[in-house]
Design a protein around this motif. Structure first.
Motif, PDB file in Angstrom:
ATOM      1  N   PRO A  85     -38.827 -29.890  23.320  1.00 50.79           N
ATOM      2  CA  PRO A  85     -39.148 -31.318  23.351  1.00 50.79           C
ATOM      3  C   PRO A  85     -37.875 -32.172  23.307  1.00 50.79           C
ATOM      4  N   GLU A  86     -37.740 -33.048  24.272  1.00 50.69           N
ATOM      5  CA  GLU A  86     -36.495 -33.804  24.447  1.00 50.69           C
ATOM      6  C   GLU A  86     -36.164 -34.683  23.242  1.00 50.69           C
TER       7      GLU A  86
ATOM      8  N   HIS B  51     -46.065 -42.216  23.657  1.00 51.48           N
ATOM      9  CA  HIS B  51     -47.362 -41.615  23.955  1.00 51.48           C
ATOM     10  C   HIS B  51     -47.234 -40.332  24.769  1.00 51.48           C
ATOM     11  N   THR B  52     -46.116 -40.142  25.471  1.00 51.54           N
ATOM     12  CA  THR B  52     -45.927 -38.904  26.234  1.00 51.54           C
ATOM     13  C   THR B  52     -44.954 -37.942  25.568  1.00 51.54           C
TER      14      THR B  52
ATOM     15  N   MET C 179     -43.374 -31.906  24.416  1.00 52.34           N
ATOM     16  CA  MET C 179     -42.890 -31.949  25.782  1.00 52.34           C
ATOM     17  C   MET C 179     -43.394 -33.222  26.462  1.00 52.34           C
ATOM     18  N   ASP C 180     -42.529 -33.859  27.231  1.00 48.78           N
ATOM     19  CA  ASP C 180     -42.825 -35.149  27.848  1.00 48.78           C
ATOM     20  C   ASP C 180     -43.877 -34.980  28.946  1.00 48.78           C
TER      21      ASP C 180
ATOM     22  N   ASN D 278     -52.100 -32.567  26.423  1.00 51.94           N
ATOM     23  CA  ASN D 278     -51.951 -31.206  26.937  1.00 51.94           C
ATOM     24  C   ASN D 278     -51.690 -31.263  28.444  1.00 51.94           C
ATOM     25  N   ALA D 279     -50.460 -31.633  28.816  1.00 50.81           N
ATOM     26  CA  ALA D 279     -50.186 -31.864  30.239  1.00 50.81           C
ATOM     27  C   ALA D 279     -48.793 -31.401  30.660  1.00 50.81           C
TER      28      ALA D 279
END
Length: 405
Positions: free
Chosen positions: A76-77, A116-117, A164-165, A179-180
């Motif tokens: 995750p960035e 949100h992402t 993860m974005d 979940n994307a």
């Protein structure tokens, strides 16, 4: 491809390079299997031979390898975990994209309005404080949500978990929206994502023995924000390095807003000397046609700008036989500007076209190993001094093999 990189012989490249202590623990730099995998997929060429001959080298930390948001191909960035991974892979410079919270504290986020992402905010009580709380998709209407760092305080921000974005605009539930993750990334390392303030990132990167490249992100809110001006924002970012005792020579402040760069040049000349003006292709841009370029290279240099950072697709093209420097890259260098480029391994596998970053060389790539062909063209033809990557090990391998600092 027939280019022999940097005039370095296979024998020279095969020589083991000296070990580099990554921090006070003297941890070994770890590149993992990906560079070797990419090299194995390359077409036969002198470059492939040179890279294969470096298989037993000791990799070194290098400023040529810049961690783009840490290592977001798999982590995750802008989390502590992503940044530790990027440093472990030998990145010499680490990035914190800088946004601000409701209480005007600086935090590491790629955009002020991406919570949100990139976090679990909509699955927490803080989701109710979002500029646009989550509304599920309904028929032809997409899911609606927008969560900004300026919606919450620093203390609230640090309760969130990085992910993860990604976001599913067709989702009817919060769980489905979150979940994307893209199929070329992974959630394997996304179970923990510790968020960082800008101050946290400074302390972390210092402990890891790297340099710093913060990017002042364009606010999503109207400025001034509760009396907080754009100049206040730009100055606060620099002040946090000064307060931490970080020398200006180790900081490469970035912005897509030229006014920010010019502010640093005037108000903080030591930091301004290293400042980086980021640019991306405007509509109609052709890297070979000066009539389509927005940048006036001579004027930028005259104003004190020393570093220009265009996207990869602005700096390299396919000349029919090879990947080479674009006319844009050549003109910028002729004006005396140093070039940095972004972002390798960002937009999907090269075997399926590579996406936006490689649109100027699509016809010249056919395997994932062509990341190294692009890197070699950026280094040898375009003469860039650094490359951002979502998986720094690839750039570190190339730079260590070719003896780049």
């Amino acid at each position: 491809m027939t280019r022999m990189p940097l005039g370095i012989s296979v024998l020279a490249c095969a020589a083991a390079l000296p070990a580099f202590a990554s921090d006070a623990t003297d941890a070994r730099i770890e590149l993992g299997p990906r560079p070797a995998y990419l090299i194995s997929t390359m077409d036969d060429s002198p470059l492939k031979d040179a890279l294969e001959a470096c298989a037993t080298m000791e990799p070194v930390r290098t400023d040529f390898s810049i961690a783009h948001r840490g290592a977001p191909l798999m982590f995750p960035e802008h989390t502590e975990q992503a940044n530790r991974a990027g440093a472990l892979m030998g990145a010499g410079i680490m990035e914190c994209d800088v946004a601000f919270t409701d209480d005007k504290e600086l935090v590491c986020r790629h955009a002020q309005n991406d919570l949100h992402t990139t976090t679990n905010i909509i699955a927490t009580d803080l989701g109710a404080k979002c500029t646009t709380p989550f509304t599920p998709a309904n028929g032809d209407e997409k899911a609606q949500v927008e969560c900004r760092t300026s919606d919450i305080t620093l203390a609230e921000y640090k309760t969130l978990n990085g992910k993860m974005d990604a976001g599913n605009s067709s989702a009817t539930t919060v769980e489905d929206y979150m979940n994307a993750t893209a199929n070329f990334r992974t959630d394997l390392y996304a179970t923990t994502g510790t968020l960082l303030s800008h101050k946290d990132s400074i302390a972390l990167f210092k402990s890891l023995g790297t340099k710093f490249t913060p990017e002042l992100k364009t606010p999503s809110v109207e400025m001034p924000f509760d009396g907080f001006t754009q100049e206040d924002y730009a100055q606060k970012m620099i002040n946090e390095y000064k307060d931490a005792g970080i020398p200006a020579s180790d900081v490469f402040a970035q912005s897509f807003n030229l006014d920010d760069v010019l502010y640093w040049i005037k108000a903080e000349p030591e930091f301004g000397a290293n400042a980086v003006f980021l640019t991306e292709p405007a509509e109609g841009f052709d890297p070979q046609d000066a009539n389509t370029w927005l940048e006036d290279f001579a004027a930028l240099k005259a104003a004190g700008v020393n570093n220009l950072a265009p996207s990869i697709n602005m700096l390299v093209v396919n000349d029919g036989n090879d990947i080479v420097a674009s006319n844009y890259a050549k003109a910028a260098k002729e004006a005396g500007l140093d070039l940095i480029s972004w972002s390798l391994e960002r937009s999907g596998p090269l075997a399926t076209g590579g996406g936006w970053y490689y649109q100027s060389v699509t016809d010249a790539i056919n395997t994932d190993g062509d990341y190294f062909e692009v890197l070699d063209a950026l280094a040898t033809d375009a003469g860039v001094k650094g490359v951002f990557s979502d998986w720094p090990a690839t750039v570190t391998y190339y730079a260590s093999c070719m003896g780049l600092n």
